[in-house]
Design a protein around this motif. Structure first.
Motif, PDB file in Angstrom:
ATOM      1  N   HIS A 322      33.797  21.702  33.371  1.00  0.00           N
ATOM      2  CA  HIS A 322      33.762  20.717  32.102  1.00  0.00           C
ATOM      3  C   HIS A 322      34.696  20.976  31.065  1.00  0.00           C
ATOM      4  N   VAL A 323      35.330  22.103  30.833  1.00  0.00           N
ATOM      5  CA  VAL A 323      36.175  22.503  29.806  1.00  0.00           C
ATOM      6  C   VAL A 323      37.572  21.710  29.964  1.00  0.00           C
ATOM      7  N   LYS A 324      38.152  21.174  28.757  1.00  0.00           N
ATOM      8  CA  LYS A 324      39.359  20.775  28.733  1.00  0.00           C
ATOM      9  C   LYS A 324      40.719  21.566  29.309  1.00  0.00           C
ATOM     10  N   TYR A 325      40.230  22.918  29.437  1.00  0.00           N
ATOM     11  CA  TYR A 325      41.580  23.857  30.059  1.00  0.00           C
ATOM     12  C   TYR A 325      41.099  24.371  31.290  1.00  0.00           C
ATOM     13  N   ARG A 326      40.321  23.401  32.083  1.00  0.00           N
ATOM     14  CA  ARG A 326      40.045  23.645  33.527  1.00  0.00           C
ATOM     15  C   ARG A 326      41.211  23.956  34.278  1.00  0.00           C
ATOM     16  N   ALA A 327      42.110  23.071  34.292  1.00  0.00           N
ATOM     17  CA  ALA A 327      43.396  23.102  34.985  1.00  0.00           C
ATOM     18  C   ALA A 327      44.041  24.342  34.869  1.00  0.00           C
ATOM     19  N   ARG A 328      44.263  24.696  33.556  1.00  0.00           N
ATOM     20  CA  ARG A 328      44.818  25.934  33.402  1.00  0.00           C
ATOM     21  C   ARG A 328      44.352  27.135  33.808  1.00  0.00           C
ATOM     22  N   PHE A 329      42.804  27.384  33.772  1.00  0.00           N
ATOM     23  CA  PHE A 329      41.957  28.392  34.183  1.00  0.00           C
ATOM     24  C   PHE A 329      42.246  28.419  35.955  1.00  0.00           C
ATOM     25  N   PHE A 330      42.129  27.121  36.582  1.00  0.00           N
ATOM     26  CA  PHE A 330      42.159  27.723  37.961  1.00  0.00           C
ATOM     27  C   PHE A 330      43.573  27.858  38.601  1.00  0.00           C
ATOM     28  N   HIS A 331      44.543  27.486  37.650  1.00  0.00           N
ATOM     29  CA  HIS A 331      45.989  27.780  38.145  1.00  0.00           C
ATOM     30  C   HIS A 331      46.198  29.139  37.928  1.00  0.00           C
ATOM     31  N   LEU A 332      45.829  29.738  36.923  1.00  0.00           N
ATOM     32  CA  LEU A 332      45.807  31.213  36.614  1.00  0.00           C
ATOM     33  C   LEU A 332      45.129  32.117  37.623  1.00  0.00           C
ATOM     34  N   ALA A 333      43.730  31.517  37.788  1.00  0.00           N
ATOM     35  CA  ALA A 333      43.007  32.250  38.877  1.00  0.00           C
ATOM     36  C   ALA A 333      43.464  32.091  40.207  1.00  0.00           C
ATOM     37  N   ASN A 334      44.054  31.221  40.396  1.00  0.00           N
ATOM     38  CA  ASN A 334      44.813  31.381  41.722  1.00  0.00           C
ATOM     39  C   ASN A 334      45.844  32.118  41.921  1.00  0.00           C
ATOM     40  N   LEU A 335      46.475  32.414  40.741  1.00  0.00           N
ATOM     41  CA  LEU A 335      47.681  33.493  40.761  1.00  0.00           C
ATOM     42  C   LEU A 335      47.269  34.606  40.892  1.00  0.00           C
ATOM     43  N   PHE A 336      45.980  35.043  40.063  1.00  0.00           N
ATOM     44  CA  PHE A 336      45.518  36.395  40.044  1.00  0.00           C
ATOM     45  C   PHE A 336      44.887  36.811  41.481  1.00  0.00           C
ATOM     46  N   LEU A 337      44.640  35.739  42.059  1.00  0.00           N
ATOM     47  CA  LEU A 337      43.783  36.199  43.508  1.00  0.00           C
ATOM     48  C   LEU A 337      44.611  35.769  44.709  1.00  0.00           C
ATOM     49  N   SER A 338      46.029  35.848  44.217  1.00  0.00           N
ATOM     50  CA  SER A 338      46.959  35.493  45.535  1.00  0.00           C
ATOM     51  C   SER A 338      47.422  36.668  46.166  1.00  0.00           C
ATOM     52  N   SER A 339      47.217  37.759  45.680  1.00  0.00           N
ATOM     53  CA  SER A 339      47.427  39.126  46.253  1.00  0.00           C
ATOM     54  C   SER A 339      46.717  39.449  47.443  1.00  0.00           C
ATOM     55  N   SER A 340      47.394  39.771  48.533  1.00  0.00           N
ATOM     56  CA  SER A 340      46.997  40.082  50.022  1.00  0.00           C
ATOM     57  C   SER A 340      46.235  41.478  49.825  1.00  0.00           C
ATOM     58  N   HIS A 341      46.270  42.247  48.705  1.00  0.00           N
ATOM     59  CA  HIS A 341      45.820  43.743  48.691  1.00  0.00           C
ATOM     60  C   HIS A 341      44.598  43.833  47.833  1.00  0.00           C
ATOM     61  N   LEU A 342      44.142  42.804  47.665  1.00  0.00           N
ATOM     62  CA  LEU A 342      42.654  42.622  46.951  1.00  0.00           C
ATOM     63  C   LEU A 342      41.707  43.308  47.897  1.00  0.00           C
ATOM     64  N   PRO A 343      40.580  43.873  47.788  1.00  0.00           N
ATOM     65  CA  PRO A 343      39.712  44.131  48.392  1.00  0.00           C
ATOM     66  C   PRO A 343      38.605  43.015  49.089  1.00  0.00           C
ATOM     67  N   LEU A 344      37.961  43.396  50.100  1.00  0.00           N
ATOM     68  CA  LEU A 344      37.478  42.194  50.792  1.00  0.00           C
ATOM     69  C   LEU A 344      36.363  41.785  50.216  1.00  0.00           C
ATOM     70  N   TYR A 345      35.592  42.612  49.514  1.00  0.00           N
ATOM     71  CA  TYR A 345      34.405  42.267  48.869  1.00  0.00           C
ATOM     72  C   TYR A 345      34.529  41.333  47.484  1.00  0.00           C
ATOM     73  N   LEU A 346      35.688  41.603  47.054  1.00  0.00           N
ATOM     74  CA  LEU A 346      36.052  40.900  45.902  1.00  0.00           C
ATOM     75  C   LEU A 346      36.565  39.510  45.968  1.00  0.00           C
ATOM     76  N   VAL A 347      37.178  39.483  47.216  1.00  0.00           N
ATOM     77  CA  VAL A 347      37.788  38.007  47.557  1.00  0.00           C
ATOM     78  C   VAL A 347      36.374  37.122  48.161  1.00  0.00           C
ATOM     79  N   ALA A 348      35.492  37.791  48.888  1.00  0.00           N
ATOM     80  CA  ALA A 348      34.238  37.100  49.136  1.00  0.00           C
ATOM     81  C   ALA A 348      33.068  36.894  48.072  1.00  0.00           C
ATOM     82  N   ALA A 349      33.260  37.702  47.162  1.00  0.00           N
ATOM     83  CA  ALA A 349      32.601  37.321  45.785  1.00  0.00           C
ATOM     84  C   ALA A 349      33.025  36.111  44.989  1.00  0.00           C
TER      85      ALA A 349
END
Length: 498
Positions: A322-349
């Motif tokens: 609901h915050v007005k910065y929602r688009a910016r947050f999901f854009h950055l979260a997508n970039l931070f979670l784009s690495s294929s080397h992240l542990p499985l438990y973290l991505v699942a969480a």
């Protein structure tokens, strides 16, 4: 030519400057500008430090008539400058604007025709004292000066003015906030932010071409003509301001522009680590906004931030939709979670927490979250276990996932499933139901592009639905065209009009 008329005019103008009538004051300011600019150009003002107190009588006694005239006009000039500085606090904007433009014209005149003996070890001249006085008035503690500061932006386009303004801001902030022991001064801090946010540095040294005062001797050796010196001054100015306590709304204003208007112009962007990590730990919208700056430092300057993903995980709350910065947050979260080397438990969480939050999210947010989760599964095929969860008749219906657990490693997401997405397949909005249904089919290797969905609003969804052309739906009965006819004339068979 030296005449009494100039003396009389200076007296008259000084008196009119104190008038209460707006038009008279503005006209007097313009006249002062012309008079003293001409005297500066003709070098008809006394050069050197003005005598004060008891020294003045003895000093004047040894001067010729012409030198006394120059001294007198220099004193009138100083009085005029003081009055103009006071007018920067005038209640009428037109008076403040006229005074500002006049003072900057005087600054240009003093730069080209210095009134003080130069430090010949440097051979550079600039009216720093006059400019410091202007900056001190712009940074008022009691009056909001955003309009006047916007007018001042014209002068900040000059390289030398901008450089010495940055130094003046740093000096002013150090005095004012240190004197108040770091206490909040909202009006003052807003003025400081308004002035600093109007300052931008060229990206290349070849861009330093617009100077108010061109130094004849050794211009290229002048530190104001060097880009690195501008970056250092810019950096010291911002760090000197950010080390003090700020109002929460100002944190947001600074973080919004930090990644593209501040960090690129600093000589050492990593010096902002303390500010950004402190802002990231605040929580709420401030933490969301701090992500931009941290992203720059992590990816471009190799910042090592312990527990970064744990903090990012805890930012996923219902309010994030609901915050007005929602688009910016999901854009950055997508970039931070784009690495294929992240542990499985973290991505699942992350996938599980987003799915749980999706149960109460608005449709516009769901159209982002559902493709986001699918993309996480595409990048980490091992997460498909959350979708194709084997079940037995004896399996407990209670979800083992711990929503309240702050550590993604301990939330037991891998023991759970994405049953929330199955639930959303019955959502009232057809687009959401369709997006949720995509999880039932094998996911293609090509990720969904969520960039076009980030800015979509509820209004846009409704407008699109209203404009859609609907097909005629086949009915199981014959449509009546008249009151008692049609539909097999059922009404006519049982009723008649007498």
């Amino acid at each position: 030519m030296l005449t009494c008329d100039t003396v009389h005019v200076s007296f008259i103008l000084y008196v009119i400057l104190q008038s209460e009538k707006e038009k008279d004051v503005v006209n007097a300011v313009n006249a002062c500008s012309k008079l003293f600019s001409t005297l500066l150009e003709k070098k008809d003002l006394f050069l050197g430090k003005l005598p004060t107190g008891e020294e003045e009588e003895a000093f004047i006694g040894g001067l010729s008539a012409e030198e006394k005239y120059r001294l007198f006009m220099r004193q009138r000039y100083s009085s005029c400058v003081e009055m103009l500085l006071e007018h920067l606090d005038h209640e009428l904007y037109s008076v403040k604007e006229s005074a500002l433009c006049c003072l900057m014209k005087f600054a240009e005149g003093e730069g080209r025709h210095p009134l003080e003996d130069l430090d010949w070890s440097e051979h550079y001249s600039f009216p720093r004292e006059l400019l410091q006085g202007v900056v001190d008035r712009l940074l008022s503690r009691t009056t909001e000066n955003s309009m006047l500061i916007s007018r001042f932006q014209e002068f900040l386009e000059m390289e030398d003015v901008r450089y010495y303004v940055m130094s003046s801001i740093r000096e002013n902030v150090g005095k004012v906030l240190a004197k108040n022991k770091g206490a909040l001064i909202p009006v003052y801090q807003n003025n400081v932010f308004s002035l600093m946010s109007n300052i931008s540095i060229p990206s290349q040294e070849s861009g330093l071409t617009n100077f108010m005062i061109k130094q004849e001797a050794k211009h290229d050796d002048w530190k104001v003509a060097k880009l690195n010196e501008h970056k250092r001054a810019f950096e010291k100015m911002w760090l000197g301001f950010l080390k003090y306590k700020l109002p929460s709304n100002m944190y947001k204003k600074i973080l919004v522009i930090l990644h593209d208007s501040i960090l690129p112009h600093m000589s050492k962007p990593t010096l902002m680590i303390d500010f950004l990590t402190a802002a990231y730990d605040v929580g709420g919208a401030i933490s969301l906004l701090a992500l931009n700056g941290l992203f720059v430092l992590i990816h471009q300057h190799n910042l090592d931030y312990p527990d970064f993903y744990k903090k990012l995980y805890n930012l996923l709350e219902p309010s994030v939709f609901h915050v007005k910065y929602r688009a910016r947050f999901f854009h950055l979260a997508n970039l931070f979670l784009s690495s294929s080397h992240l542990p499985l438990y973290l991505v699942a969480a992350f996938a599980k927490r987003l799915a749980r939050l999706a149960l109460t999210a608005p449709p516009t947010a769901l159209l982002i979250v559902l493709p986001f989760i699918c993309n996480l599964i595409r990048r980490h095929p091992s997460c498909r276990v959350l979708v194709h969860k084997p079940s037995t008749q004896d399996e407990s219906v209670e979800d083992p996932y711990l929503m309240e657990e702050e550590d993604p490693a301990q939330c037991r997401a891998l023991e759970s499933s994405l049953w929330e997405i199955k639930t959303l397949q019955s959502h009232y909005h057809p687009d959401v139901a369709k997006a949720a249904g995509s999880i039932n089919t094998p996911l293609s290797g090509l990720e969904d592009d969520i960039s076009e969905l980030l800015e979509k609003t509820t209004y846009e969804l409704m407008e699109r639905d209203l404009k859609q052309t609907r097909k005629t739906v086949p009915l199981e009965f014959e449509t009546a065209t008249q009151l008692l006819k049609g539909g097999g004339d059922v009404l006519g068979q049982h009723f008649c009009l007498g």
